[in-house]
Scaffold this active site. Structure first.
Site, PDB file in Angstrom:
ATOM      1  CB  ALA A 145     -54.165  -8.525   0.871  1.00  0.00           C
ATOM      2  CG  ASP A 158     -51.301   0.373   8.590  1.00  0.00           C
ATOM      3  OD1 ASP A 158     -50.198   0.558   8.030  1.00  0.00           O
ATOM      4  OD2 ASP A 158     -51.598  -0.673   9.189  1.00  0.00           O
ATOM      5  CG  HIS A 162     -42.019  -4.785  11.070  1.00  0.00           C
ATOM      6  ND1 HIS A 162     -43.111  -5.146  11.821  1.00  0.00           N
ATOM      7  CD2 HIS A 162     -42.074  -5.534   9.945  1.00  0.00           C
ATOM      8  CE1 HIS A 162     -43.780  -6.102  11.179  1.00  0.00           C
ATOM      9  NE2 HIS A 162     -43.183  -6.339  10.034  1.00  0.00           N
TER      10      HIS A 162
HETATM   11  C1  GLA Z   1     -48.699  -3.432  10.004  1.00  0.00           C
HETATM   12  C2  GLA Z   1     -49.028  -2.366  11.041  1.00  0.00           C
HETATM   13  C3  GLA Z   1     -48.269  -1.076  10.724  1.00  0.00           C
HETATM   14  C4  GLA Z   1     -46.775  -1.362  10.564  1.00  0.00           C
HETATM   15  C5  GLA Z   1     -46.554  -2.494   9.567  1.00  0.00           C
HETATM   16  C6  GLA Z   1     -45.109  -2.906   9.454  1.00  0.00           C
HETATM   17  O1  GLA Z   1     -49.199  -3.053   8.747  1.00  0.00           O
HETATM   18  O2  GLA Z   1     -50.398  -2.115  11.042  1.00  0.00           O
HETATM   19  O3  GLA Z   1     -48.508  -0.131  11.744  1.00  0.00           O
HETATM   20  O4  GLA Z   1     -46.205  -1.656  11.808  1.00  0.00           O
HETATM   21  O5  GLA Z   1     -47.302  -3.642   9.921  1.00  0.00           O
HETATM   22  O6  GLA Z   1     -44.329  -1.853   8.956  1.00  0.00           O
END
Ligand code: GLA
Length: 377
Positions: free
Chosen positions: A120, A171, A34
């Site tokens: 997941a 991601d 986060h």
């Molecule tokens: C999700 C979001 C990411 C990131 C995470 C928490 O996976 O897609 O961009 O914010 O939560 O770290």
């Protein structure tokens, strides 16, 4: 699972050979949760589970997509501006970005095969977006090797602007840019990154809890972080991101819920640098993983009883260095780092005890830092 599965499906569905097959992995984040949408640091690895996209250009203006692992066949036009709520929205958005930035036609045939579990928190959507961008770009601009940051940017735009999820960049960056044997440290304020050697075994534990609240809770946390930044900027107008604030500033200027959310963001960002230092010097990682989990549980309030239980079991297992929830939280996965045999013992404990405690099975598997997106065939 391999590129062949996507190519075979393509031939069955579309009656010819695909122009190319590309693949991209899911990810787990080692630490830095986060923080990405707050301009902080993250440290993901790509996992050994991938999504393969077989693709070819066709004539006309209609795209058609099938998946080995999801129901329904998608038929859509790249001129559609609204998502359908179906699995193919991710590749639809990615193809729109490729057309908008690199050119190419409007009609595509696509077949997808994936072993990244969906729902997941392992970034199955980023894997699909990134693999689609890599595959389509290869056909539209042959010979042009896009830097991974550009691939990730197009995939991220697909998710934010077409699918409509206000996620950070982690991601897509991880799926596009990771390399085997390394974690990818990303500075999310400007997209800089560096590869950090990481050859440890990681146990991924999927609590298999539906993430019904994840979306609304995620948005509420983001809103809290925006509010916190606005308050901090009153005393420091030059402050560009929440992650850049000091703990002292946060504790002086904020209160209640926003204080706790912001405290997580600034302490978690600091832990990424400390984790990288610990890796470089071969020092233990457990205390940092534990502190991250506590902060996510108590300050960010995005853990779940199942995740806390899994992390406690991990900490009780001799030879496991540490564990924490990974990804957005509110269900989804935890990771544990440690000796391979200790991780196997932990997996056996979870297989034996989790169903009795929670009424359903958890999934576990051991992974290592794997390669990001590539052309397969
Ligand atoms: C999700 C979001 C990411 C990131 C995470 C928490 O996976 O897609 O961009 O914010 O939560 O770290």
């Amino acid at each position: 699972m391999s590129a062949g599965a996507a190519a075979d499906l393509f031939r069955r569905a579309h009656g010819r050979d695909p122009g190319v097959v590309a693949s991209a992995p899911g990810r787990v984040n080692l630490i830095g949760e986060h923080t990405d949408y707050n301009g902080g640091e993250v440290l993901p690895i790509a996992i050994d589970r991938r999504t393969w996209v077989a693709i070819g250009q066709t004539t006309g203006s209609v795209c058609s997509a099938v998946s080995r692992d999801a129901d329904g066949a998608g038929t859509f036009s790249l001129d559609d501006t609204a998502p359908s709520g179906q699995w193919w929205d991710y590749l639809h958005g990615a193809l729109r970005e490729v057309r908008g930035h690199l050119g190419g036609g409007s009609a595509w045939a696509v077949a997808v095969a994936s072993d990244v579990p969906s729902g997941a928190g392992l970034s199955s959507s980023a894997a699909l977006e990134v693999a689609t961008v890599v595959a389509a770009a290869h056909l539209v601009a042959p010979g042009l090797t896009l830097p991974f940051e550009q691939v990730a940017t197009l995939a991220h735009r697909a998710e934010r602007e077409f699918v409509g999820v206000a996620c950070g960049i982690m991601d897509q960056w991880a799926s596009a840019g990771a390399t085997a044997g390394h974690a990818l440290r990303i500075w999310c304020d400007d997209g800089r990154s560096e590869r950090v050697p990481f050859s440890r075994d990681v146990l991924v534990i999927d609590t298999a809890v539906p993430r019904a609240l994840r979306h609304s809770a995620f948005n509420a946390r983001q809103a809290s972080c925006v509010r916190a930044l606005e308050v901090l900027q009153r005393s420091r107008p030059g402050l560009a991101t929440l992650a850049e604030a000091s703990l002292a500033e946060v504790e002086r200027s904020l209160g209640g819920e926003d204080l706790r959310r912001a405290r997580h963001v600034v302490t978690e960002t600091a832990r990424v640098g400390q984790f990288v230092d610990a890796l470089r010097h071969g020092e233990p990682l457990g205390a940092l993983l534990a502190a991250s989990h506590r902060s996510l549980r108590d300050d960010y309030e995005c853990s779940s009883p199942e995740l806390d239980w899994v992390v406690d079991r991990a900490m009780d297992t001799p030879g496991v260095d540490g564990a924490r929830l990974t990804g957005a939280g509110w269900g989804g996965c935890a990771i544990a780092v440690g000796e391979p045999m200790a991780l196997d013992t932990l997996a056996a404990t979870i297989a034996a005890e989790y169903p009795t405690r929670w009424g359903h099975a958890a999934r576990t598997w051991r992974t290592r830092a794997s390669d990001g997106a590539k052309i397969d065939a």
